[in-house]
Design an enzyme around this catalytic site. Structure first.
Site, PDB file in Angstrom:
ATOM      1  N   ASP A 204     -83.333  74.850 -45.644  1.00 62.31           N
ATOM      2  CA  ASP A 204     -82.209  73.967 -45.338  1.00 62.31           C
ATOM      3  C   ASP A 204     -80.888  74.538 -45.828  1.00 62.31           C
ATOM      4  O   ASP A 204     -79.882  73.836 -45.870  1.00 62.31           O
ATOM      5  CB  ASP A 204     -82.436  72.580 -45.946  1.00 62.31           C
ATOM      6  CG  ASP A 204     -82.532  72.607 -47.467  1.00 62.31           C
ATOM      7  OD1 ASP A 204     -83.074  73.591 -47.997  1.00 62.31           O
ATOM      8  OD2 ASP A 204     -82.083  71.646 -48.118  1.00 62.31           O
TER       9      ASP A 204
ATOM     10  N   ASN B  36     -89.100  65.743 -46.379  1.00 62.67           N
ATOM     11  CA  ASN B  36     -90.223  66.320 -45.638  1.00 62.67           C
ATOM     12  C   ASN B  36     -91.550  65.719 -46.088  1.00 62.67           C
ATOM     13  O   ASN B  36     -92.401  65.367 -45.262  1.00 62.67           O
ATOM     14  CB  ASN B  36     -90.251  67.835 -45.819  1.00 62.67           C
ATOM     15  CG  ASN B  36     -89.440  68.569 -44.768  1.00 62.67           C
ATOM     16  OD1 ASN B  36     -89.255  68.067 -43.663  1.00 62.67           O
ATOM     17  ND2 ASN B  36     -88.954  69.742 -45.106  1.00 62.67           N
TER      18      ASN B  36
ATOM     19  N   ASP C 188     -86.581  68.046 -39.714  1.00 61.03           N
ATOM     20  CA  ASP C 188     -85.891  68.797 -38.663  1.00 61.03           C
ATOM     21  C   ASP C 188     -84.681  68.034 -38.144  1.00 61.03           C
ATOM     22  O   ASP C 188     -83.620  68.615 -37.892  1.00 61.03           O
ATOM     23  CB  ASP C 188     -86.845  69.087 -37.493  1.00 61.03           C
ATOM     24  CG  ASP C 188     -87.878  70.144 -37.836  1.00 61.03           C
ATOM     25  OD1 ASP C 188     -87.760  70.775 -38.904  1.00 61.03           O
ATOM     26  OD2 ASP C 188     -88.819  70.327 -37.045  1.00 61.03           O
TER      27      ASP C 188
ATOM     28  N   ASP D 297     -76.905  72.899 -48.983  1.00 62.63           N
ATOM     29  CA  ASP D 297     -78.183  72.421 -48.480  1.00 62.63           C
ATOM     30  C   ASP D 297     -78.259  70.912 -48.625  1.00 62.63           C
ATOM     31  O   ASP D 297     -77.378  70.278 -49.212  1.00 62.63           O
ATOM     32  CB  ASP D 297     -79.369  73.134 -49.144  1.00 62.63           C
ATOM     33  CG  ASP D 297     -79.551  72.778 -50.612  1.00 62.63           C
ATOM     34  OD1 ASP D 297     -78.835  71.889 -51.115  1.00 62.63           O
ATOM     35  OD2 ASP D 297     -80.417  73.388 -51.261  1.00 62.63           O
TER      36      ASP D 297
END
Length: 284
Positions: free
Chosen positions: A201, A166, A175, A158
């Site tokens: 993720d 975020n 994204d 990840d």
């Protein structure tokens, strides 16, 4: 026979310019022979496909080799249709090159069906397989490795500090980070490896027939490529890195146990400061 053939038939001369289209082609296009002759037919190619289509045609013509390609061509009613175009060089009885002759069929339903399948099976953000389909494939490969005693490895990774990205920059930047990670992974795995988005993720990579050392090398290649990647925003350039866990199937009862061990190895990488690949061991 050519005029009444259900396929769209075309012919080019020795210069590569088209000098014949059968009635099926002309009716499909809603054009006259004069309008389509020479390079006229190329005006009907979708702008996004023009370079691809003409590139294949001209390269094949130069090398005098057969080709097959799929592109969008405008129909008489203004609709774009997917066309599968097959062309071959032809010669006279003395072996002199005369040009190309080709046959086209409308494959719109097939292409759109394949696209719908991709939508159903793939994660739209990362371009990887979705979790449900990936787990089906993993279960199949796990049982095969168990039955035939073959190798199978799993990589889980990840993005480091993804929640912070975020929270600070917004979900659109998050994204974009996932898109970049997906591109990096897909560019650095082999054709038989399978990649799926597991959640958030977290990305899983299944490597059939692969031991842990080879899997670790692939993980390291991905990690090093990832750390070269940045997400550019109006506020900053965000450098990406990833934490990676690698595990090889040994005596696990089910693929869920294998995922759990990959997750533990990835968590160990994260606890160790991130931007690290770790192999699973019983001490983790």
């Amino acid at each position: 026979m050519l005029e009444s053939a259900p396929n769209m038939i075309w012919r080019s001369d020795q210069s590569g310019k088209c000098d014949y289209f059968n009635r099926t082609w002309l009716e499909f296009r809603g054009k006259t022979l004069e309008e389509e002759s020479g390079d006229g037919w190329t005006k009907g190619i979708h702008p996004e496909d023009t370079d691809y289509c003409l590139g294949i045609y001209l390269e094949s013509f130069h090398k005098r080799k057969p080709f097959k390609m799929v592109y969008r061509l405008m129909r008489y009613d203004g609709r774009w249709r997917w066309i599968e175009d097959t062309g071959v060089p032809y010669y006279d009885n003395a072996g002199n090159f005369l040009g190309y002759i080709g046959s086209c069929i409308d494959v719109t339903e097939r292409v759109e069906g394949e696209r719908l399948k991709d939508i159903a099976l793939k994660d739209g953000l990362t371009g990887t397989l979705n979790r449900s389909y990936f787990e089906q494939l993993l279960n199949h490969e796990f049982n095969k490795a168990k039955q035939y005693k073959t190798k199978l490895s799993l990589i889980m990774l990840d993005i480091d500090n993804f929640k912070s990205i975020n929270d600070r920059y917004g979900h659109l930047v998050g994204d974009e980070s996932l898109k970049i990670l997906g591109e990096v992974i897909r560019s650095n795995v082999r054709k038989d490896d399978m990649v799926g988005r597991y959640g958030g993720d977290e990305i899983l990579i299944m490597l059939p027939g692969t031991g842990i050392d080879e899997a670790f090398n692939i993980a390291e290649r991905i990690r090093l490529e990832c750390q070269k990647s940045t997400v550019t925003t109006a506020q900053a350039n965000i450098s990406l890195s990833s934490s990676i866990g690698v595990v090889e199937f040994t005596a696990e009862d089910n693929f869920g146990d294998l995922i759990e061990k990959a997750d533990k190895a990835m968590y160990f990488s994260k606890k160790s400061g991130g931007n690290i690949s770790s192999k699973f061991s019983g001490d983790l």
